[in-house]
Design a protein around this motif. Structure first.
Motif, PDB file in Angstrom:
ATOM      1  N   TYR A   1      -8.056  -5.558  18.604  1.00 29.92           N
ATOM      2  CA  TYR A   1      -9.087  -5.787  19.477  1.00 29.92           C
ATOM      3  C   TYR A   1      -8.694  -5.714  20.941  1.00 29.92           C
ATOM      4  CZ  TYR A   1     -10.852  -8.324  15.351  1.00 29.92           C
ATOM      5  OH  TYR A   1     -11.016  -8.560  13.911  1.00 29.92           O
TER       6      TYR A   1
ATOM      7  N   TYR B   1      -9.697  -7.004  25.073  1.00 27.78           N
ATOM      8  CA  TYR B   1     -10.713  -7.521  25.661  1.00 27.78           C
ATOM      9  C   TYR B   1     -10.296  -7.508  27.122  1.00 27.78           C
ATOM     10  CZ  TYR B   1     -12.404 -10.176  21.525  1.00 27.78           C
ATOM     11  OH  TYR B   1     -12.757 -10.258  20.042  1.00 27.78           O
TER      12      TYR B   1
ATOM     13  N   PHE C   1     -15.401  -8.322  25.429  1.00 27.68           N
ATOM     14  CA  PHE C   1     -15.031  -7.264  24.251  1.00 27.68           C
ATOM     15  C   PHE C   1     -15.082  -6.020  24.758  1.00 27.68           C
ATOM     16  CE2 PHE C   1     -14.830  -5.423  20.356  1.00 27.68           C
ATOM     17  CZ  PHE C   1     -15.649  -4.381  20.213  1.00 27.68           C
TER      18      PHE C   1
ATOM     19  N   GLU D   1     -10.517 -14.802   9.760  1.00 32.27           N
ATOM     20  CA  GLU D   1     -11.305 -14.940  10.727  1.00 32.27           C
ATOM     21  C   GLU D   1     -10.522 -15.217  12.140  1.00 32.27           C
ATOM     22  OE1 GLU D   1     -14.631 -14.740   8.349  1.00 32.27           O
ATOM     23  OE2 GLU D   1     -14.272 -14.668  10.465  1.00 32.27           O
TER      24      GLU D   1
ATOM     25  N   GLN E   1      -8.519 -14.767  15.459  1.00 34.24           N
ATOM     26  CA  GLN E   1      -7.901 -13.629  16.310  1.00 34.24           C
ATOM     27  C   GLN E   1      -6.613 -14.100  17.028  1.00 34.24           C
ATOM     28  OE1 GLN E   1     -10.529 -11.021  18.590  1.00 34.24           O
ATOM     29  NE2 GLN E   1     -11.995 -11.167  17.076  1.00 34.24           N
TER      30      GLN E   1
ATOM     31  N   ARG F   1     -21.114 -18.374  12.088  1.00 40.29           N
ATOM     32  CA  ARG F   1     -19.705 -18.902  12.486  1.00 40.29           C
ATOM     33  C   ARG F   1     -19.570 -18.719  13.829  1.00 40.29           C
ATOM     34  NH1 ARG F   1     -17.150 -15.082   8.628  1.00 40.29           N
ATOM     35  NH2 ARG F   1     -19.226 -15.386   7.824  1.00 40.29           N
TER      36      ARG F   1
ATOM     37  N   TYR G   1     -16.398 -19.822  17.116  1.00 41.70           N
ATOM     38  CA  TYR G   1     -14.860 -19.818  17.299  1.00 41.70           C
ATOM     39  C   TYR G   1     -14.657 -20.867  18.723  1.00 41.70           C
ATOM     40  CZ  TYR G   1     -14.945 -15.914  14.165  1.00 41.70           C
ATOM     41  OH  TYR G   1     -15.588 -14.968  13.223  1.00 41.70           O
TER      42      TYR G   1
ATOM     43  N   TYR H   1     -11.587 -21.753  21.427  1.00 47.36           N
ATOM     44  CA  TYR H   1     -10.236 -21.284  21.852  1.00 47.36           C
ATOM     45  C   TYR H   1      -9.891 -22.327  22.932  1.00 47.36           C
ATOM     46  CZ  TYR H   1     -10.015 -16.871  19.088  1.00 47.36           C
ATOM     47  OH  TYR H   1     -10.040 -16.048  18.009  1.00 47.36           O
TER      48      TYR H   1
ATOM     49  N   LEU I   1      -5.119 -16.843  25.079  1.00 46.83           N
ATOM     50  CA  LEU I   1      -6.140 -17.760  24.140  1.00 46.83           C
ATOM     51  C   LEU I   1      -5.182 -18.273  23.136  1.00 46.83           C
ATOM     52  CD1 LEU I   1      -7.874 -15.710  25.897  1.00 46.83           C
ATOM     53  CD2 LEU I   1      -9.733 -16.916  24.763  1.00 46.83           C
TER      54      LEU I   1
ATOM     55  N   SER J   1      -6.159 -20.175  19.444  1.00 49.05           N
ATOM     56  CA  SER J   1      -7.128 -20.505  18.420  1.00 49.05           C
ATOM     57  C   SER J   1      -7.186 -22.005  18.152  1.00 49.05           C
ATOM     58  CB  SER J   1      -7.265 -19.694  17.242  1.00 49.05           C
ATOM     59  OG  SER J   1      -8.253 -20.181  16.331  1.00 49.05           O
TER      60      SER J   1
ATOM     61  N   VAL K   1     -12.112 -22.529  13.749  1.00 49.79           N
ATOM     62  CA  VAL K   1     -13.105 -21.315  13.271  1.00 49.79           C
ATOM     63  C   VAL K   1     -14.184 -22.200  12.463  1.00 49.79           C
ATOM     64  CG1 VAL K   1     -13.405 -19.224  11.891  1.00 49.79           C
ATOM     65  CG2 VAL K   1     -11.454 -19.605  13.394  1.00 49.79           C
TER      66      VAL K   1
ATOM     67  N   LEU L   1     -17.237 -22.112   9.961  1.00 50.18           N
ATOM     68  CA  LEU L   1     -17.871 -20.867   9.157  1.00 50.18           C
ATOM     69  C   LEU L   1     -18.850 -20.993   8.490  1.00 50.18           C
ATOM     70  CD1 LEU L   1     -14.652 -19.763   7.443  1.00 50.18           C
ATOM     71  CD2 LEU L   1     -15.392 -18.657   9.331  1.00 50.18           C
TER      72      LEU L   1
ATOM     73  N   PHE M   1     -12.891 -22.297  25.361  1.00 48.42           N
ATOM     74  CA  PHE M   1     -13.844 -21.348  25.341  1.00 48.42           C
ATOM     75  C   PHE M   1     -14.582 -21.326  23.808  1.00 48.42           C
ATOM     76  CE2 PHE M   1     -13.293 -18.754  28.921  1.00 48.42           C
ATOM     77  CZ  PHE M   1     -11.926 -18.887  29.453  1.00 48.42           C
TER      78      PHE M   1
ATOM     79  N   LYS N   1     -20.602 -10.835  17.866  1.00 47.96           N
ATOM     80  CA  LYS N   1     -21.643  -9.860  18.469  1.00 47.96           C
ATOM     81  C   LYS N   1     -22.721  -9.577  17.571  1.00 47.96           C
ATOM     82  CE  LYS N   1     -22.407  -5.775  20.896  1.00 47.96           C
ATOM     83  NZ  LYS N   1     -21.757  -4.587  21.554  1.00 47.96           N
TER      84      LYS N   1
ATOM     85  N   SER O   1     -18.873 -10.948  10.859  1.00 49.99           N
ATOM     86  CA  SER O   1     -17.282 -11.232  11.058  1.00 49.99           C
ATOM     87  C   SER O   1     -16.844 -10.203  11.509  1.00 49.99           C
ATOM     88  CB  SER O   1     -16.693 -12.181   9.752  1.00 49.99           C
ATOM     89  OG  SER O   1     -17.295 -10.980   8.696  1.00 49.99           O
TER      90      SER O   1
ATOM     91  N   GLY P   1     -15.962  -9.184  14.274  1.00 51.33           N
ATOM     92  CA  GLY P   1     -14.545  -9.703  15.137  1.00 51.33           C
ATOM     93  C   GLY P   1     -15.035  -9.362  16.567  1.00 51.33           C
ATOM     94  N   ASN P   2     -16.085  -8.634  16.864  1.00 55.96           N
ATOM     95  CA  ASN P   2     -16.496  -8.308  18.497  1.00 55.96           C
ATOM     96  C   ASN P   2     -17.172  -9.794  18.949  1.00 55.96           C
ATOM     97  OD1 ASN P   2     -17.405  -7.105  16.313  1.00 55.96           O
ATOM     98  ND2 ASN P   2     -18.184  -5.463  17.329  1.00 55.96           N
ATOM     99  N   LEU P   3     -16.140 -10.523  19.557  1.00 53.99           N
ATOM    100  CA  LEU P   3     -16.504 -11.903  19.912  1.00 53.99           C
ATOM    101  C   LEU P   3     -17.240 -11.799  21.598  1.00 53.99           C
ATOM    102  CD1 LEU P   3     -13.537 -13.998  18.696  1.00 53.99           C
ATOM    103  CD2 LEU P   3     -15.762 -13.427  17.456  1.00 53.99           C
TER     104      LEU P   3
ATOM    105  N   PHE Q   1     -17.829 -14.303  24.506  1.00 56.11           N
ATOM    106  CA  PHE Q   1     -17.344 -15.709  24.698  1.00 56.11           C
ATOM    107  C   PHE Q   1     -18.213 -15.922  25.745  1.00 56.11           C
ATOM    108  CE2 PHE Q   1     -12.839 -16.226  23.450  1.00 56.11           C
ATOM    109  CZ  PHE Q   1     -12.835 -15.006  22.771  1.00 56.11           C
ATOM    110  N   GLY Q   2     -18.138 -17.529  25.787  1.00 50.25           N
ATOM    111  CA  GLY Q   2     -18.832 -18.270  26.704  1.00 50.25           C
ATOM    112  C   GLY Q   2     -17.860 -18.242  28.115  1.00 50.25           C
TER     113      GLY Q   2
END
Lengths: 113, 113
Positions: A33, A35, A45, A100, A102, B31, B33, B35, B43, B45, B48, B50, B88, B93, B97, B99-101, B103-104
């Motif tokens: 990925y 970002y 993203f 899950e 990254q 789900r 995440y 960070y 970042l 992790s 997670v 789920l 975060f 998206k 799952s 994977g295109n996250l 974020f706040g």
């Protein structure tokens, strides 16, 4: 073991120039990925690879941005005709199949003058 | 458009105190995440989550997920200076799952003696 690595760590370029940013994912991770993180913001993203193919490139802001992952490992993010607004930290992350989490690299800090 | 909102954005707290960071998101997702990011670093992790009702704890941090309310919380117990960082939350998206996250904006936590 080795984590995600990104080169260069810093890149200063002039408006209008072309830049390439490289990402080496964790060995064996199939998903990769990209970002982009601006100051004081969360990561945004850009694109997601599963193997060699771009599974989702919906985050690329325009056609000046392009990314490749020809052998399913290393990826290069390419930015043409850079603009000052492209200045940000470009983060790469990878994850293995069926996991899950990254794992993020240290980022490339791009400054366009 | 998927939105991920965190509050507060800035949090200054004393060592030994408890506090909760909130993460609301605008789409269905099972789900979420969390960070952590230290200044100038990438970042890391933390959790997670789920499924609805998931609760995970690591040291002084505990995260929970309520998918019906589209809310996750990160609770800090007896804060210590080492917890100072930006936290975060992120949601996929497409609610799964892929994977295109998204974020706040992050919660910048400062723990003072």
């Amino acid at each position: 073991g080795a984590g995600v690595s990104q080169t260069p760590s810093n890149k200063v370029t002039e408006k209008g120039k072309y830049v390439e940013l490289r990402c080496d994912p964790i060995s064996g991770h199939t998903a990769l990925y990209w970002y982009r993180q601006s100051l004081g913001q969360g990561p945004e993203f850009l694109i997601y690879f599963q193997g060699t193919g771009a599974a989702d490139d919906s985050g690329l802001p325009n056609d000046r941005f392009f990314a490749v992952r020809p052998e399913g490992s290393v990826s290069t993010l390419k930015i043409q005709r850079t603009e000052r607004g492209d200045s940000a930290v470009y983060l790469c992350a990878s994850s293995p199949v069926r996991e899950e989490t990254q794992y993020f690299g240290p980022g490339t800090r791009l400054l366009v003058l | 458009e998927l939105k991920v909102e965190q509050n507060p954005l800035f949090l200054s707290m004393q060592e030994g105190k408890n506090y909760t960071i909130y993460c609301n998101y605008s789409t269905t997702s099972d789900r979420l995440y969390w960070y952590r990011q230290d200044p100038g670093k990438s970042l890391e992790s933390l959790f997670v989550l789920l499924s609805n009702g998931a609760v995970k704890q690591e040291g002084r941090l505990m995260a929970s997920l309520d998918t019906k309310a589209r809310l996750s919380t990160l609770h800090i117990t007896a804060a210590v200076h080492d917890l100072s960082a930006t936290y975060f939350c992120a949601v996929d998206k497409y609610g799964g799952s892929q994977g295109n996250l998204i974020f706040g904006k992050g919660t910048k936590l400062s723990v003072k003696p």
